[in-house]
Design a protein around this motif. Sequence first.
Motif, mmCIF file in Angstrom:
data_model
loop_
_atom_site.group_PDB
_atom_site.id
_atom_site.type_symbol
_atom_site.label_atom_id
_atom_site.label_comp_id
_atom_site.label_asym_id
_atom_site.label_seq_id
_atom_site.Cartn_x
_atom_site.Cartn_y
_atom_site.Cartn_z
ATOM 1 N N PHE A 121 3.449 -16.630 -0.693
ATOM 2 C CA PHE A 121 2.610 -15.856 0.232
ATOM 3 C C PHE A 121 1.680 -15.040 -0.653
ATOM 4 O O PHE A 121 2.145 -14.172 -1.404
ATOM 5 C CB PHE A 121 3.536 -14.963 1.063
ATOM 6 C CG PHE A 121 2.888 -13.919 1.926
ATOM 7 C CD1 PHE A 121 2.548 -14.196 3.250
ATOM 8 C CD2 PHE A 121 2.673 -12.624 1.448
ATOM 9 C CE1 PHE A 121 1.996 -13.206 4.068
ATOM 10 C CE2 PHE A 121 2.122 -11.646 2.254
ATOM 11 C CZ PHE A 121 1.773 -11.932 3.572
ATOM 12 N N LEU A 123 -1.153 -12.528 -0.828
ATOM 13 C CA LEU A 123 -2.009 -11.517 -0.211
ATOM 14 C C LEU A 123 -2.579 -10.578 -1.276
ATOM 15 O O LEU A 123 -3.783 -10.308 -1.310
ATOM 16 C CB LEU A 123 -1.171 -10.711 0.811
ATOM 17 C CG LEU A 123 -1.854 -9.545 1.514
ATOM 18 C CD1 LEU A 123 -2.991 -10.024 2.409
ATOM 19 C CD2 LEU A 123 -0.832 -8.774 2.374
ATOM 20 N N THR A 124 -1.716 -10.099 -2.183
ATOM 21 C CA THR A 124 -2.103 -9.060 -3.155
ATOM 22 C C THR A 124 -3.124 -9.569 -4.172
ATOM 23 O O THR A 124 -3.045 -10.708 -4.628
ATOM 24 C CB THR A 124 -0.840 -8.565 -3.891
ATOM 25 O OG1 THR A 124 0.110 -8.144 -2.913
ATOM 26 C CG2 THR A 124 -1.151 -7.418 -4.835
ATOM 27 N N SER A 130 -1.645 -1.850 -2.237
ATOM 28 C CA SER A 130 -1.269 -1.142 -0.993
ATOM 29 C C SER A 130 -2.391 -1.272 0.031
ATOM 30 O O SER A 130 -2.142 -1.395 1.228
ATOM 31 C CB SER A 130 -1.018 0.344 -1.290
ATOM 32 O OG SER A 130 0.030 0.476 -2.221
ATOM 33 N N PHE A 154 0.680 -10.980 -8.818
ATOM 34 C CA PHE A 154 2.056 -10.602 -8.438
ATOM 35 C C PHE A 154 2.573 -11.486 -7.310
ATOM 36 O O PHE A 154 3.148 -10.975 -6.338
ATOM 37 C CB PHE A 154 2.127 -9.126 -8.025
ATOM 38 C CG PHE A 154 2.053 -8.164 -9.176
ATOM 39 C CD1 PHE A 154 2.910 -8.302 -10.247
ATOM 40 C CD2 PHE A 154 1.138 -7.128 -9.189
ATOM 41 C CE1 PHE A 154 2.854 -7.418 -11.320
ATOM 42 C CE2 PHE A 154 1.070 -6.240 -10.249
ATOM 43 C CZ PHE A 154 1.940 -6.380 -11.318
ATOM 44 N N THR A 156 5.137 -13.951 -5.818
ATOM 45 C CA THR A 156 6.492 -14.498 -5.981
ATOM 46 C C THR A 156 6.458 -16.009 -5.734
ATOM 47 O O THR A 156 5.844 -16.453 -4.760
ATOM 48 C CB THR A 156 7.466 -13.816 -4.994
ATOM 49 O OG1 THR A 156 7.429 -12.411 -5.241
ATOM 50 C CG2 THR A 156 8.892 -14.334 -5.156
ATOM 51 N N SER A 364 4.861 -0.504 -0.666
ATOM 52 C CA SER A 364 5.695 0.475 -1.384
ATOM 53 C C SER A 364 6.392 1.397 -0.376
ATOM 54 O O SER A 364 6.000 1.467 0.796
ATOM 55 C CB SER A 364 4.821 1.307 -2.325
ATOM 56 O OG SER A 364 4.050 2.209 -1.544
ATOM 57 N N GLN A 366 6.234 4.533 -0.232
ATOM 58 C CA GLN A 366 5.296 5.546 0.283
ATOM 59 C C GLN A 366 4.560 4.965 1.500
ATOM 60 O O GLN A 366 4.409 5.632 2.528
ATOM 61 C CB GLN A 366 4.280 5.952 -0.802
ATOM 62 C CG GLN A 366 4.821 6.861 -1.892
ATOM 63 C CD GLN A 366 5.749 6.146 -2.863
ATOM 64 O OE1 GLN A 366 5.570 4.963 -3.137
ATOM 65 N NE2 GLN A 366 6.737 6.855 -3.377
HETATM 66 C C1 LIG Z 1 7.807 -8.516 -8.554
HETATM 67 C C2 LIG Z 1 6.741 -8.454 -7.525
HETATM 68 C C3 LIG Z 1 6.616 -9.488 -6.611
HETATM 69 C C4 LIG Z 1 5.580 -9.454 -5.641
HETATM 70 N N1 LIG Z 1 5.431 -10.510 -4.791
HETATM 71 C C5 LIG Z 1 4.342 -10.552 -3.972
HETATM 72 C C6 LIG Z 1 4.076 -11.721 -3.183
HETATM 73 O O1 LIG Z 1 4.845 -12.684 -3.157
HETATM 74 N N2 LIG Z 1 2.933 -11.758 -2.457
HETATM 75 C C7 LIG Z 1 2.056 -10.714 -2.438
HETATM 76 O O2 LIG Z 1 1.027 -10.822 -1.758
HETATM 77 N N3 LIG Z 1 2.285 -9.577 -3.160
HETATM 78 C C8 LIG Z 1 3.410 -9.486 -3.929
HETATM 79 N N4 LIG Z 1 3.646 -8.366 -4.701
HETATM 80 C C9 LIG Z 1 2.702 -7.267 -4.643
HETATM 81 C C10 LIG Z 1 3.269 -6.006 -3.987
HETATM 82 O O3 LIG Z 1 3.346 -6.162 -2.597
HETATM 83 C C11 LIG Z 1 2.395 -4.824 -4.433
HETATM 84 O O4 LIG Z 1 2.722 -4.602 -5.806
HETATM 85 C C12 LIG Z 1 2.662 -3.570 -3.623
HETATM 86 O O5 LIG Z 1 2.186 -3.720 -2.306
HETATM 87 C C13 LIG Z 1 1.991 -2.331 -4.241
HETATM 88 O O6 LIG Z 1 0.681 -2.589 -4.625
HETATM 89 P P1 LIG Z 1 0.184 -2.234 -6.103
HETATM 90 O O7 LIG Z 1 1.166 -2.790 -7.062
HETATM 91 O O8 LIG Z 1 -1.216 -2.675 -6.241
HETATM 92 O O9 LIG Z 1 0.293 -0.660 -6.203
HETATM 93 P P2 LIG Z 1 -0.829 0.400 -5.735
HETATM 94 O O10 LIG Z 1 -1.304 0.050 -4.379
HETATM 95 O O11 LIG Z 1 -1.820 0.556 -6.814
HETATM 96 O O12 LIG Z 1 0.060 1.707 -5.640
HETATM 97 C C14 LIG Z 1 0.430 2.481 -6.784
HETATM 98 C C15 LIG Z 1 1.194 3.707 -6.303
HETATM 99 O O13 LIG Z 1 0.375 4.460 -5.379
HETATM 100 C C16 LIG Z 1 1.081 4.657 -4.173
HETATM 101 N N5 LIG Z 1 0.196 4.555 -3.030
HETATM 102 C C17 LIG Z 1 -0.756 3.626 -2.782
HETATM 103 N N6 LIG Z 1 -1.327 3.835 -1.585
HETATM 104 C C18 LIG Z 1 -0.708 4.906 -1.048
HETATM 105 C C19 LIG Z 1 -0.821 5.602 0.176
HETATM 106 N N7 LIG Z 1 -1.704 5.232 1.119
HETATM 107 N N8 LIG Z 1 -0.030 6.675 0.386
HETATM 108 C C20 LIG Z 1 0.882 7.070 -0.560
HETATM 109 N N9 LIG Z 1 1.041 6.439 -1.725
HETATM 110 C C21 LIG Z 1 0.267 5.376 -1.974
HETATM 111 C C22 LIG Z 1 2.090 3.509 -4.105
HETATM 112 O O14 LIG Z 1 3.203 3.840 -3.287
HETATM 113 C C23 LIG Z 1 2.470 3.351 -5.543
HETATM 114 O O15 LIG Z 1 3.492 4.268 -5.849
HETATM 115 C C24 LIG Z 1 4.701 -8.359 -5.608
HETATM 116 C C25 LIG Z 1 4.865 -7.296 -6.512
HETATM 117 C C26 LIG Z 1 5.857 -7.323 -7.450
HETATM 118 C C27 LIG Z 1 5.988 -6.185 -8.430
#
Ligand SMILES: Cc1cc2nc3c(=O)[nH]c(=O)nc-3n(C[C@H](O)[C@H](O)[C@H](O)COP(=O)(O)OP(=O)(O)OC[C@H]3O[C@@H](n4cnc5c(N)ncnc54)[C@H](O)[C@@H]3O)c2cc1C
Length: 377
Positions: A121, A123-124, A130, A154, A156, A364, A366
Motif C-alpha cells: 500500500f 501512500l507515503t 502525516s 517507507f 512495507t 503517528s 500524535q
Molecule cells: C517501518 C515503516 C513502515 C511503513 N509502511 C508504510 C506503508 O506500507 N505504506 C505507506 O504508505 N506508509 C508507510 N509508512 C509511513 C508511515 O505511515 C509514516 O512514517 C507516518 O505516517 C509518519 O510520517 P513521517 O514519517 O513522514 O513523519 P512526519 O509526518 O514528518 O512526522 C514527524 C513527527 O511530527 C509529528 N507530527 C506530524 N504532524 C503532526 C500533527 N498534525 N500534529 C502533531 N504532531 C504531528 C509526528 O507525530 C511525528 O512525531 C511506514 C513507515 C515506517 C517507519
Amino acid sequence: MDFTIQAEQQELMDLVRQVVDEEIRPRALAMDQDGEVPDELWTVLQQTGITALAVPEAYGGMGLDHVTLALLFEELAKGCAGIATACAANMLALLPVLIGGSEEQKQAFCHNLLQGGMAAFALTEPGAGSDAAAGTTSAVKTDSGYVLNGVKHFITNGPLADQVVVFANARKERGVRGMTAFIVDASLPGFSVGKVEDKMGIRASATSEIILENCEVAESARIGKEGRGFPLAMATLNASRPHVGAISVGIAEEALQRALTYVHQREQFGGKLIALQMVQQIIADMAMQVEAARLLVYQAAAKTDAQEKNAGVYAAMAKCFASDVAMKATVDAIQVMGGMGYSRESGVEKLARDAKVMQIFEGSNQVQRGIIANGIK
Ligand SMILES: Cc1cc2nc3c(=O)[nH]c(=O)nc-3n(C[C@H](O)[C@H](O)[C@H](O)COP(=O)(O)OP(=O)(O)OC[C@H]3O[C@@H](n4cnc5c(N)ncnc54)[C@H](O)[C@@H]3O)c2cc1C
C-alpha cells in the motif's frame, strides 16, 4: 459486548500458534539480525494461508471478520512483529480494492494473494507523511490509461510485492480531491524498487522506496473514480488500524510472558524477584495495560465489522493505546530482567525495537490523538 473466543476462532489461533512456535519464534533473532526472511518460512506462511488472511470467502479466502483477524495478528506478533507486519501489509493493500474496486479487480487481487503473492500500500512520500494529502505523485491521463511518476517511501513489502496500490494525483488542479488509487503491477516498465530501509525494528518486514518513472497503467488499473483516492486511503487506514493495535498487543503480551518467566526464576536477596513488591507493581501494571489494550482492540475490530459510524475513532484509540502499551511493556520487561533484558540474546530488547514503529506508522500516535479528540462526541 461478548468477546468469548469461539471454537472456530480457537482452531485458527491454535494453527497460527503452531506456526509461530515451530517456524517463526525459532528464527526470530536471526531474521532480526540479518533483516531477511528465509524462503522456507515464506513457503510455510503462504501454504498455511497466513499471507492471505483477509481474503473474503467470495473470492476463495477464509472470509474472516476483523475480530478474528485481530486474534490472529496478535498470535503472529508474539512470534515476530516483523512477520506479522508483512502479512498485515497484504491486508492493508487488499482493503482499498475490497472497499472501492471492481469485481474483476477484487478477483485478480485476491487470486494473486491466494497464490502466495505479496502486496503493498503506497501512500507515503518523502514530502507527504502525516500530511498524506500533500502527495505529489502524478497520474497523467492518456488514450489507454495513465502515466505515473513519483516516489513513494517507507513502503512495507515494497521489495517483495507483485501488486502495489499506488495513490497518485490525476487532477492536480483539484488538490487532494484529485488523488486517485491505482493497482500497479510491479513487473511493469517504469516501476522499480529504490532504497531499502535499514531499520531499528521489525527487521523481518522489508520496507523500501517505490519509484514510478513514466510507468504506464491501463485505465482498468484505477480503483473507483478519479479523485476518490484520499477517502479510500482514509477508509482503508480506519479498517487496518485495529490490527496495528493487535500486533502491538502481541508484542506486549510476549514481553509480559518473558518478564513473568524471568521474575519467577531469578533469585536475588535470597528469594525470587516476583516476591519484591516493586517488581510486583511493574508486572501488575503490565498485565492490566495489556488486557485493557486487548479489549480496546477487540472493541475497535467489532465496530469495524459492524461498520459503525464511530469505528474510525475506536480504531485510532486501539492503535494509539495498544502501541503505547507495547512500548511501555517492552521497556518495563527489559527493566525487570536487568542486564539479561538488555542483552540481545534475551530477545526482549527486540520487542522494544519492534514496538516503537507501532507508534509511528499508519498515522503517528500524535495524529491518532487528533483523530480521537476531533471525533469523540
Ligand atoms: C517501518 C515503516 C513502515 C511503513 N509502511 C508504510 C506503508 O506500507 N505504506 C505507506 O504508505 N506508509 C508507510 N509508512 C509511513 C508511515 O505511515 C509514516 O512514517 C507516518 O505516517 C509518519 O510520517 P513521517 O514519517 O513522514 O513523519 P512526519 O509526518 O514528518 O512526522 C514527524 C513527527 O511530527 C509529528 N507530527 C506530524 N504532524 C503532526 C500533527 N498534525 N500534529 C502533531 N504532531 C504531528 C509526528 O507525530 C511525528 O512525531 C511506514 C513507515 C515506517 C517507519
